[in-house]
Design an enzyme around this catalytic site. Structure first.
Site, mmCIF file in Angstrom:
data_model
loop_
_atom_site.group_PDB
_atom_site.id
_atom_site.type_symbol
_atom_site.label_atom_id
_atom_site.label_comp_id
_atom_site.label_asym_id
_atom_site.label_seq_id
_atom_site.Cartn_x
_atom_site.Cartn_y
_atom_site.Cartn_z
ATOM 1 N N ASP A 73 -3.109 10.052 3.163
ATOM 2 C CA ASP A 73 -3.465 8.759 2.596
ATOM 3 C C ASP A 73 -2.209 7.884 2.723
ATOM 4 O OD1 ASP A 73 -4.754 6.774 0.951
ATOM 5 O OD2 ASP A 73 -3.468 7.479 -0.679
ATOM 6 N N ASP A 99 -1.561 4.392 0.876
ATOM 7 C CA ASP A 99 -1.133 3.741 -0.372
ATOM 8 C C ASP A 99 -0.890 4.779 -1.468
ATOM 9 O OD1 ASP A 99 -1.454 1.091 0.610
ATOM 10 O OD2 ASP A 99 -3.610 1.193 0.251
#
Ligand code: BG6
Ligand code: MG
Length: 220
Positions: free
Chosen positions: A10, A12
């Site tokens: 991922d 963020d």
């Protein structure tokens, strides 16, 4: 899982600390509309798309009179505030330990990808010098359903030509861990165990992280 083929990150909150910029922008928006957004409520916004996040924020504020056009306008406003912050980012904003761990993966010939719900992913990757660093980038512009739907991770595995069963996901959002489970992948939560309790392993950050952590996920 017998053999790890690929590792999906991922963006963020895992590679960079942009999760705080998202929170600040949503909080500012909520405050303008006359209510507040707690860190606990913010956890529900992590990993989900901009419009789904907006719906959650409006529900928290019990605001149900906005037209689609007004919703579009405030989502755009939030995104402009958010972009003011990401446009100032540099390579110094890569979270501690991340670059070294990615280099270790590359040296050991693991395929690596980004799996993000964000439509701003390419801007961030460019700012931090990672435009061409990953073997695949699947972001909010390439998916129809955001996490906890597994689409983003399934697409990343497919772009890497890896079997989803042999992929590991690094995630800071509960919705992202759900997405990994829904994709049939193993997951490493980055953050707090009380929030990421469904992950196979939870670590506070990627500082001093070694590939040996994967041994805990492999069935011998
Ligand atoms: C995810 C974030 O990565 O991207 C969410 O965790 C955010 O908080 C989502 O809502 C969509 O981001 P963007 O940049 O397209 O508004
Ligand atoms: Mg995240």
């Amino acid at each position: 899982m017998k053999k790890i083929e690929a590792v999906i990150f991922d963006l963020d909150g895992v590679i960079v600390d942009t999760a705080i910029f998202h929170y600040q922008a949503w909080k500012r928006l909520a405050n303008e509309m006359g209510f507040d957004l707690t860190p606990e409520q913010n956890e529900h916004l992590k990993g989900v798309s901009r419009f789904e996040s907006l719906e959650i924020v409006l529900e928290i504020g019990k605001i149900n009179h906005l037209s689609e056009k007004e919703k579009e306008e405030i989502a755009t406003k939030k995104n402009e505030w958010y972009r003011e912050n990401i446009l100032k980012m540099t390579t110094d904003d890569i979270l501690p330990g991340v670059h070294l761990f990615l280099e270790k993966l590359k040296s050991a010939n693991y395929k690596i990808a980004i799996g993000s719900s964000s439509k701003n992913a390419s801007t961030i990757l460019e700012r931090i010098g990672y435009s061409t660093y990953f073997d695949a980038v699947v972001d909010g512009t390439k998916i129809n359903y955001s996490k906890p739907n597994p689409e983003v991770f399934i697409k990343a595995a497919s772009e890497l030509e890896a079997n989803p069963k042999n992929c590991i996901v690094f995630e800071d959002a509960a919705a992202g861990i759900e997405a990994a489970i829904n994709a049939g992948m193993k997951s490493i939560g980055v953050g707090k165990p009380d929030i990421l309790y469904k992950a196979n392993i939870v670590i506070p950050d990627l500082k001093n992280l070694d590939i040996a952590i994967f041994d805990k996920l492999i069935e011998h």
